[in-house]
Design an enzyme around this catalytic site. Structure first.
Site, short mmCIF file in Angstrom:
data_model
loop_
_atom_site.label_atom_id
_atom_site.label_comp_id
_atom_site.label_asym_id
_atom_site.label_seq_id
_atom_site.Cartn_x
_atom_site.Cartn_y
_atom_site.Cartn_z
N LYS A 62 -1.12 -0.95 -4.43
CA LYS A 62 -2.34 -0.22 -4.04
C LYS A 62 -1.96 1.23 -3.79
O LYS A 62 -1.06 1.52 -2.99
CB LYS A 62 -2.93 -0.86 -2.79
CG LYS A 62 -3.89 0.00 -1.98
CD LYS A 62 -4.58 -0.84 -0.91
CE LYS A 62 -4.78 -0.06 0.38
NZ LYS A 62 -5.42 -0.89 1.43
N SER A 93 0.86 -1.18 0.00
CA SER A 93 0.00 0.00 0.00
C SER A 93 0.90 1.23 0.00
O SER A 93 1.80 1.34 0.83
CB SER A 93 -0.88 -0.04 1.26
OG SER A 93 -1.66 1.13 1.37
N ASP A 137 -13.88 -1.93 2.97
CA ASP A 137 -12.96 -2.12 4.10
C ASP A 137 -13.71 -1.66 5.35
O ASP A 137 -14.37 -2.47 6.03
CB ASP A 137 -11.68 -1.30 3.84
CG ASP A 137 -10.70 -1.27 5.00
OD1 ASP A 137 -11.01 -1.81 6.08
OD2 ASP A 137 -9.61 -0.67 4.86
N GLU A 171 -11.29 0.64 -3.27
CA GLU A 171 -11.58 0.27 -1.88
C GLU A 171 -12.20 1.45 -1.14
O GLU A 171 -11.66 2.57 -1.16
CB GLU A 171 -10.25 -0.15 -1.23
CG GLU A 171 -10.32 -0.57 0.22
CD GLU A 171 -8.94 -0.99 0.75
OE1 GLU A 171 -8.01 -1.19 -0.06
OE2 GLU A 171 -8.80 -1.09 1.97
N GLY A 224 -4.24 -4.49 5.90
CA GLY A 224 -3.12 -4.26 6.82
C GLY A 224 -3.36 -3.00 7.62
O GLY A 224 -4.06 -2.09 7.17
N LYS A 238 -3.09 4.94 -2.46
CA LYS A 238 -4.06 5.72 -1.69
C LYS A 238 -4.51 6.88 -2.57
O LYS A 238 -3.67 7.53 -3.22
CB LYS A 238 -3.43 6.25 -0.41
CG LYS A 238 -3.12 5.17 0.60
CD LYS A 238 -4.39 4.65 1.25
CE LYS A 238 -4.06 3.64 2.34
NZ LYS A 238 -5.27 3.11 2.99
N LYS A 276 -9.89 -7.42 7.72
CA LYS A 276 -8.94 -7.05 8.76
C LYS A 276 -9.51 -7.58 10.07
O LYS A 276 -10.63 -7.22 10.46
CB LYS A 276 -8.82 -5.52 8.87
CG LYS A 276 -8.15 -4.84 7.70
CD LYS A 276 -8.19 -3.33 7.86
CE LYS A 276 -7.45 -2.63 6.73
NZ LYS A 276 -7.75 -1.16 6.71
N ASP A 325 -7.28 2.84 -2.94
CA ASP A 325 -8.00 2.88 -1.65
C ASP A 325 -8.29 4.33 -1.30
O ASP A 325 -7.37 5.14 -1.16
CB ASP A 325 -7.14 2.23 -0.56
CG ASP A 325 -7.85 2.13 0.79
OD1 ASP A 325 -9.02 2.56 0.90
OD2 ASP A 325 -7.23 1.62 1.75
N ASN A 350 -10.22 5.31 1.46
CA ASN A 350 -10.50 5.54 2.89
C ASN A 350 -11.66 6.51 3.11
O ASN A 350 -11.55 7.47 3.90
CB ASN A 350 -9.24 6.01 3.63
CG ASN A 350 -8.25 4.88 3.84
OD1 ASN A 350 -7.16 4.90 3.29
ND2 ASN A 350 -8.63 3.87 4.61
C1 NPQ Z 1 -6.35 0.71 4.90
N1 NPQ Z 1 -4.01 0.26 5.68
O1 NPQ Z 1 -6.37 -0.26 4.18
C2 NPQ Z 1 -5.26 0.91 5.96
C3 NPQ Z 1 -5.20 2.27 6.40
C4 NPQ Z 1 -4.21 2.68 7.43
C5 NPQ Z 1 -1.94 -0.55 4.76
O2 NPQ Z 1 -3.31 0.96 3.66
C6 NPQ Z 1 -1.49 3.74 11.53
C7 NPQ Z 1 -2.39 2.75 11.89
C8 NPQ Z 1 -1.49 4.19 10.25
C9 NPQ Z 1 -3.29 2.24 10.98
C10 NPQ Z 1 -2.40 4.15 8.01
C11 NPQ Z 1 -3.16 0.31 4.65
C12 NPQ Z 1 -2.40 3.68 9.31
C13 NPQ Z 1 -3.30 2.70 9.68
C14 NPQ Z 1 -3.29 3.62 7.10
C15 NPQ Z 1 -4.19 2.21 8.72
O3 NPQ Z 1 -7.27 1.48 4.82
MG MG Z 2 -8.48 0.45 3.33
#
Ligand code: NPQ
Ligand code: MG
Length: 371
Positions: free
Chosen positions: A161, A135, A240, A215, A292, A163, A264, A188, A190
Site C-alpha cells: 500500500k 503500508s 477508512d 483508500e 493499522g 501513501k 480499525k 491510501d 488519507n
Molecule cells: C491509515 N495507517 O491507514 C493509517 C495512517 C496512520 C499503517 O497506513 C502514528 C499513529 C502514525 C497513527 C501514521 C497506516 C500514523 C498513524 C499513519 C496512522 O490511514
Molecule cells: Mg488509511
C-alpha cells in the site's frame, strides 16, 4: 468483574523507518497503554490515537484526559463489569472512540484471560494465519520508494500500500507497477483530495494500474462525495476515516460510497464494534481488511485476531513487529511466508516484556475510584 484501578502508561518507541503521510512525518510512536487491574486479573489495552490530532480529532493527551476524568469513573460505577458492558457504560460520553476502544480492549483481555479464551476465539476467527500487507510512506524520490518496496517484497509481504497525496500519486504508482506488474497494490490518500477537476483527473489516471483499491481519497465527513467519485473512477473506493460504526458502514455501502471497508477497532470504538462492522459488510458482500495504526505488539495481537474473521479477504496492514519497532514491547510478531499467526493463548496471547516496557516508559498514571 470488579474494576479496581487503571494504569495509563505512555511509551515512546522510535520507528525503524520514519513514516511520512499527507498529515506529516512520524519519527516516534507516542503510545498510550492501558492496564486494568480487576478482581479476576489484569488486562492490557492500547489506545491508537496519535500524539497530535492529525489522522482524526483524537490525540494521546486528550485520550488520557477523557479516560481519567470521564470514562474510567463510569466503569468504576458498574458493579459487575464485563467487556460487553463497556460500550453501554460509556455511551453517555460523545465521541472519543479510540479512548473507549482501549478501555474495552483491556477489559476484554482481563475477561478472556480469566477463563482461558483467546481474542480470536471470542471474535470468531476462522484462520490460524493471516496474509500480511505493508503500508509505505511518502518518500522524497521514486528511487527511495522503489528501494523500500523491493525490501518489503523480499521479506514476503503479500500486498503493498502506497501513501499518496496530490503531486505524489500517478508517478510513484506508475513506477511501482512498471517494475512489479503482478503484485497486489493499493493506495491510501488519507483524505488529501477533493472533487476539484485536477484531483479527479489524477485519481482517474490511476485507473490504468490495476489497483485493488483507493483508500479514503476525500475528507472523513464527505460520504456523499465518495459516492460521486465512485462514478468517475474505475478503481474501487475503500473507506477508512469515514467508517465510524456498523451503522455508518451500512450507510456508506447503501449510498454507493465504497465497495471495500478498512476496519480499525480504535476508529469504531472497540474490537466488539469492529466485529459488527465485519458482520454488516460480509452480509452486504463487501470485502474488508484490517487497518493499522502503528500498534505495538499488544494492538498487533488483537488486530491479528480480528483479521482471522471470515470476511477479512484482503491482506491487512498487519505487518511484522520489525516493520515498525526493534524491539517491540511484546515478543515480536515475525512474518512467515508473508503471514502472521493469530495468537492462540488466553486473551491477547502476549504480555509486555518488562525490560522493554521499562526502557520505553515516559510516564505512568494510576487512576483509582474516588472513595
Ligand atoms: C491509515 N495507517 O491507514 C493509517 C495512517 C496512520 C499503517 O497506513 C502514528 C499513529 C502514525 C497513527 C501514521 C497506516 C500514523 C498513524 C499513519 C496512522 O490511514
Ligand atoms: Mg488509511
Amino acid at each position: 468483574m470488579r474494576l479496581d484501578a487503571v494504569e495509563l502508561r505512555r511509551v515512546g518507541l522510535p520507528l525503524v523507518t520514519p513514516f511520512r503521510t499527507s498529515f506529516g512525518l512520524q519519527l516516534e510512536r507516542d503510545a498510550l497503554l492501558v492496564r486494568v487491574i480487576t478482581d479476576v486479573g489484569d488486562g492490557w489495552g492500547e489506545c491508537v490515537a496519535m500524539a497530535e490530532p492529525l489522522y482524526s480529532s483524537e490525540y494521546a493527551d486528550g485520550a488520557q484526559h477523557v479516560m481519567r476524568d470521564h470514562l474510567i469513573p463510569r466503569l468504576f460505577a458498574i458493579e459487575d463489569l464485563d467487556a460487553a458492558g463497556v460500550k453501554p457504560a460509556l455511551s453517555a460520553v460523545r465521541g472519543h472512540p479510540m479512548a473507549k476502544a482501549a478501555l474495552e480492549m483491556a477489559i476484554l483481555d482481563a475477561e478472556l484471560r480469566s477463563f482461558g479464551q483467546s481474542f480470536g476465539e471470542r471474535l470468531g476467527a476462522v484462520r490460524d494465519v493471516v496474509d500480511c500487507g505493508v503500508s509505505i510512506g511518502i518518500f522524497p524520490t521514486i528511487r527511495e520508494l522503489l528501494a523500500q518496496v523491493d525490501g518489503y517484497l523480499d521479506e514476503g509481504y503479500k500486498r503493498i500500500k502506497l501513501k499518496i497525496e496530490p503531486g505524489w500519486d500517478v508517478e510513484p504508482v506508475r513506477a511501482v507497477r512498471e517494475r512489479w506488474p503482478d503484485i497486489l497494490l493499493q493506495v491510501d490518500a488519507n483524505a488529501a483530495y477533493s472533487l476539484a477537476d485536477g484531483h479527479v483527473t489524477a485519481l482517474a489516471a490511476l485507473d490504468s494500474f490495476e489497483l485493488l483499491l483507493v483508500e479514503q481519497p476525500l475528507p472523513e465527513d464527505d460520504v456523499a462525495g465518495h459516492a460521486v467519485l465512485a462514478t468517475r473512477i474505475a478503481t474501487p473506493i475503500c473507506l477508512d476515516e469515514s467508517i465510524l460504526s456498523a451503522e455508518s458502514a451500512t450507510d456508506a455501502i447503501a449510498r454507493g460510497a465504497c465497495s471495500i471497508v478498512n476496519i480499525k477497532a480504535g476508529r469504531v470504538g472497540g474490537y466488539l464494534e469492529a466485529a459488527r462492522v465485519h458482520d454488516v459488510c460480509r452480509a452486504a458482500g463487501v470485502a474488508v481488511w484490517c487497518g493499522g495504526m502503528l500498534e505495538t505488539g499488544l494492538g498487533r495481537a488483537a488486530n491479528l485476531a480480528l483479521a482471522g474473521m471470515p470476511g477479512f479477504t484482503l491482506p491487512g496492514d498487519t505487518s511484522g513487529s520489525d516493520r515498525y519497532y526493534r524491539p517491540d514491547i511484546t515478543e515480536p510478531f515475525v512474518l512467515e511466508d508473508g503471514q502472521l499467526r493469530v495468537p492462540k493463548g488466553p486473551g491477547l496471547g502476549v504480555w509486555p516484556l518488562a525490560d522493554v516496557l521499562a526502557v520505553a516508559t515516559r510516564s505512568v498514571e494510576v487512576v483509582r475510584p474516588s472513595t
